[in-house]
Design a protein around this motif. Structure first.
Motif, mmCIF file in Angstrom:
data_model
loop_
_atom_site.group_PDB
_atom_site.id
_atom_site.type_symbol
_atom_site.label_atom_id
_atom_site.label_comp_id
_atom_site.label_asym_id
_atom_site.label_seq_id
_atom_site.Cartn_x
_atom_site.Cartn_y
_atom_site.Cartn_z
ATOM 1 N N HIS A 184 0.835 -1.205 0.000
ATOM 2 C CA HIS A 184 0.000 0.000 0.000
ATOM 3 C C HIS A 184 0.871 1.257 0.000
ATOM 4 N N ILE A 185 1.873 1.280 0.840
ATOM 5 C CA ILE A 185 2.775 2.433 0.925
ATOM 6 C C ILE A 185 3.530 2.618 -0.392
ATOM 7 N N ALA A 186 4.028 1.537 -0.949
ATOM 8 C CA ALA A 186 4.776 1.611 -2.211
ATOM 9 C C ALA A 186 3.901 2.160 -3.323
ATOM 10 N N SER A 187 2.652 1.736 -3.373
ATOM 11 C CA SER A 187 1.753 2.222 -4.417
ATOM 12 C C SER A 187 1.433 3.700 -4.220
ATOM 13 N N GLN A 188 1.306 4.140 -2.983
ATOM 14 C CA GLN A 188 1.078 5.561 -2.715
ATOM 15 C C GLN A 188 2.287 6.396 -3.148
ATOM 16 N N ILE A 189 3.477 5.924 -2.836
ATOM 17 C CA ILE A 189 4.692 6.645 -3.227
ATOM 18 C C ILE A 189 4.782 6.729 -4.742
ATOM 19 N N LEU A 190 4.481 5.624 -5.421
ATOM 20 C CA LEU A 190 4.552 5.585 -6.879
ATOM 21 C C LEU A 190 3.560 6.556 -7.509
ATOM 22 N N GLN A 191 2.382 6.717 -6.905
ATOM 23 C CA GLN A 191 1.394 7.671 -7.418
ATOM 24 C C GLN A 191 1.893 9.103 -7.294
ATOM 25 N N ILE A 192 2.628 9.382 -6.228
ATOM 26 C CA ILE A 192 3.147 10.732 -6.009
ATOM 27 C C ILE A 192 4.308 11.019 -6.959
ATOM 28 N N SER A 193 5.212 10.041 -7.100
ATOM 29 C CA SER A 193 6.390 10.247 -7.943
ATOM 30 C C SER A 193 6.869 8.930 -8.521
ATOM 31 N N ALA A 194 6.828 8.837 -9.840
ATOM 32 C CA ALA A 194 7.305 7.623 -10.515
ATOM 33 C C ALA A 194 8.828 7.523 -10.437
ATOM 34 N N GLN A 195 9.472 8.599 -10.044
ATOM 35 C CA GLN A 195 10.930 8.604 -9.953
ATOM 36 C C GLN A 195 11.430 8.446 -8.521
ATOM 37 N N SER A 196 10.593 7.924 -7.652
ATOM 38 C CA SER A 196 10.998 7.701 -6.267
ATOM 39 C C SER A 196 11.641 6.325 -6.124
ATOM 40 N N PRO A 197 12.887 6.270 -5.677
ATOM 41 C CA PRO A 197 13.511 4.962 -5.501
ATOM 42 C C PRO A 197 12.863 4.160 -4.379
ATOM 43 N N GLU A 198 12.222 4.834 -3.426
ATOM 44 C CA GLU A 198 11.619 4.138 -2.282
ATOM 45 C C GLU A 198 10.547 3.158 -2.698
ATOM 46 N N SER A 199 9.710 3.534 -3.646
ATOM 47 C CA SER A 199 8.635 2.614 -4.057
ATOM 48 C C SER A 199 9.223 1.347 -4.665
ATOM 49 N N TYR A 200 10.244 1.490 -5.493
ATOM 50 C CA TYR A 200 10.879 0.316 -6.096
ATOM 51 C C TYR A 200 11.627 -0.497 -5.048
ATOM 52 N N PHE A 201 12.263 0.209 -4.099
ATOM 53 C CA PHE A 201 12.940 -0.500 -3.017
ATOM 54 C C PHE A 201 11.944 -1.342 -2.221
ATOM 55 N N LEU A 202 10.809 -0.756 -1.880
ATOM 56 C CA LEU A 202 9.805 -1.482 -1.094
ATOM 57 C C LEU A 202 9.257 -2.678 -1.873
ATOM 58 N N GLN A 203 9.008 -2.495 -3.168
ATOM 59 C CA GLN A 203 8.540 -3.615 -3.989
ATOM 60 C C GLN A 203 9.588 -4.728 -4.024
ATOM 61 N N GLY A 204 10.845 -4.329 -4.156
ATOM 62 C CA GLY A 204 11.924 -5.317 -4.149
ATOM 63 C C GLY A 204 12.053 -6.016 -2.808
ATOM 64 N N GLY A 205 11.837 -5.267 -1.740
ATOM 65 C CA GLY A 205 11.886 -5.851 -0.405
ATOM 66 C C GLY A 205 10.779 -6.867 -0.175
ATOM 67 N N ILE A 206 9.607 -6.564 -0.707
ATOM 68 C CA ILE A 206 8.486 -7.514 -0.613
ATOM 69 C C ILE A 206 8.845 -8.802 -1.354
#
Length: 85
Positions: A15-37
């Protein structure tokens, strides 16, 4: 997000990763969280894909580098893992 990841609360992390991705497609955090999952679920190949996207955006993302190395390690690709660890 990282606290949920450590606690293995993957639904919350998604949920958090998807929210971050909606705010900014260039955020490394969303990809990091997806990778962590993916790493937490044992899907190391999928983890590498997401984590390498995070690294492409921020080459100094220490946790993305670490988990990418660990994914390669879990896949017995030790030479590649050393590059990230």
């Amino acid at each position: 997000g990282q606290a949920f990841l450590r606690a293995k609360k993957f639904k919350e992390v998604e949920h958090i990763a998807s929210q971050i991705l909606q705010i900014s497609a260039q955020s490394p955090e969303s990809y990091f969280l997806q990778g962590g999952i993916a790493y937490g679920n044992g899907d190391y190949r999928k983890g590498i894909i997401s984590l390498e996207k995070a690294i492409a955006i921020n080459p100094d993302h220490d946790l993305a580098l670490f988990y990418t190395g660990m994914c390669y390690f879990k896949l017995n690709q030790f030479e590649k893992s050393i590059v990230y660890l």
